[in-house]
Design a protein around this motif. Structure first.
Motif, PDB file in Angstrom:
ATOM      1  N   LEU A 138      36.571  44.353  38.812  1.00  0.00           N
ATOM      2  CA  LEU A 138      37.785  43.544  38.714  1.00  0.00           C
ATOM      3  C   LEU A 138      38.877  44.072  39.644  1.00  0.00           C
ATOM      4  N   GLY A 139      38.964  45.390  39.778  1.00  0.00           N
ATOM      5  CA  GLY A 139      39.972  45.975  40.659  1.00  0.00           C
ATOM      6  C   GLY A 139      39.744  45.587  42.110  1.00  0.00           C
ATOM      7  N   HIS A 140      38.520  45.734  42.584  1.00  0.00           N
ATOM      8  CA  HIS A 140      38.207  45.337  43.957  1.00  0.00           C
ATOM      9  C   HIS A 140      38.430  43.833  44.148  1.00  0.00           C
ATOM     10  N   ALA A 141      38.043  43.052  43.152  1.00  0.00           N
ATOM     11  CA  ALA A 141      38.209  41.600  43.248  1.00  0.00           C
ATOM     12  C   ALA A 141      39.682  41.221  43.335  1.00  0.00           C
ATOM     13  N   THR A 142      40.536  41.947  42.619  1.00  0.00           N
ATOM     14  CA  THR A 142      41.970  41.660  42.658  1.00  0.00           C
ATOM     15  C   THR A 142      42.534  41.865  44.057  1.00  0.00           C
ATOM     16  N   TRP A 143      42.055  42.900  44.753  1.00  0.00           N
ATOM     17  CA  TRP A 143      42.497  43.102  46.133  1.00  0.00           C
ATOM     18  C   TRP A 143      42.124  41.902  47.006  1.00  0.00           C
ATOM     19  N   HIS A 144      40.902  41.448  46.899  1.00  0.00           N
ATOM     20  CA  HIS A 144      40.443  40.332  47.742  1.00  0.00           C
ATOM     21  C   HIS A 144      41.157  39.035  47.373  1.00  0.00           C
ATOM     22  N   LEU A 145      41.501  38.877  46.103  1.00  0.00           N
ATOM     23  CA  LEU A 145      42.274  37.697  45.714  1.00  0.00           C
ATOM     24  C   LEU A 145      43.685  37.783  46.294  1.00  0.00           C
TER      25      LEU A 145
END
Length: 257
Positions: A241-248
């Motif tokens: 979720l943390g990595h995904a938040t960056w890409h979002l």
């Protein structure tokens, strides 16, 4: 203009497919650099376990369920290091725990955002304790979590506590999500003040309300479910979720020219 006199970040709308793609990219970052993800996930899980053990030692096991629900609130703060991992991987920069720590320390405004996050978490725990005192006063001493859940699920007072508590929790979660979903990545990525970061984050949510509320729901549900098995599921869930938040964030905020 921001309070520092610089031009405010430009926000663009996203759709559900952007959320799905960001999640897929987050999973790829975790797979490519699992050590960092597992370390930050383990730190998050260890924090939850420590608090749970303290509550048990002090005879306050009935707060474990509210803790598991509220623990999702501080996820964005703990995931700061994961945003930096994704940022450096995206730019092809050297990566180490020292470099991550140096990047975070160099952004003084992150400390203010951390204060905002922890403040909301404290409010969450206090309102839970207040609701227990007001609605479950006659049952306010519980010898086990099972006894607490029995009272909550089988009495009128308990059901009212559950309804009000979940409503307040949803409101606090949405507020904090709106303030932080873009703030922490933005503060790592650019020299902006924390107020500008929060305003930009709220603007991002307002610009794409349905996709962003959907993303918030996904985050909260995954973190709560992951916290149930003694917080151990957070070891994997948090980094993805943390990595995904960056890409979002990269989709939400227009990059600098």
């Amino acid at each position: 203009m921001s309070i520092s006199g610089k031009v405010d970040p430009v926000v663009r709308p996203v759709v559900a497919t952007d959320i799905a793609e960001a999640l897929a990219e987050g999973l790829r970052d975790f797979q490519a650099l699992p050590l960092y993800g597992l370390c930050f996930g383990a730190l998050y899980a260890a924090g939850g376990i420590t608090i749970m053990l303290c509550l048990t030692a002090f005879g306050m096991v009935y707060l474990i369920y509210p803790l598991a629900a509220g623990f999702a609130l501080i996820g964005p703060f703990v995931a700061i290091g994961l945003y930096e991992v994704s940022r450096r991987r995206e730019r092809g920069q050297p990566l180490s725990f020292g470099a991550i720590w140096s990047a975070i320390r160099s952004r003084s405004e992150i400390g203010w955002m951390a204060f905002v996050t922890l403040f909301v978490f404290v409010i969450w725990m206090y309102q839970v304790r207040l609701l227990i005192a007001l609605l479950l006063g006659l049952h306010a001493s519980f010898s086990s979590l099972q006894e607490f859940m029995t009272v909550v699920l089988t009495t009128n007072e308990g059901l009212l506590f559950l309804a009000i508590g979940n409503a307040v929790g949803a409101a606090l979660s949405l507020i904090l999500f709106s303030l932080t979903v873009v703030s922490f990545p933005l503060l790592l990525d650019r020299e902006v003040d924390f107020v500008t970061a929060m305003v930009t984050s709220v603007r991002a949510v307002v610009t794409s309300p349905l996709p962003m509320v959907g993303w918030a729901a996904v985050i909260v549900m995954l973190l709560i479910v992951s916290a149930l098995p003694y917080f151990l599921g957070l070891v994997v869930t948090l980094p993805v979720l943390g990595h995904a938040t960056w890409h979002l964030y990269r989709r939400l905020v227009v990059p600098l020219p």
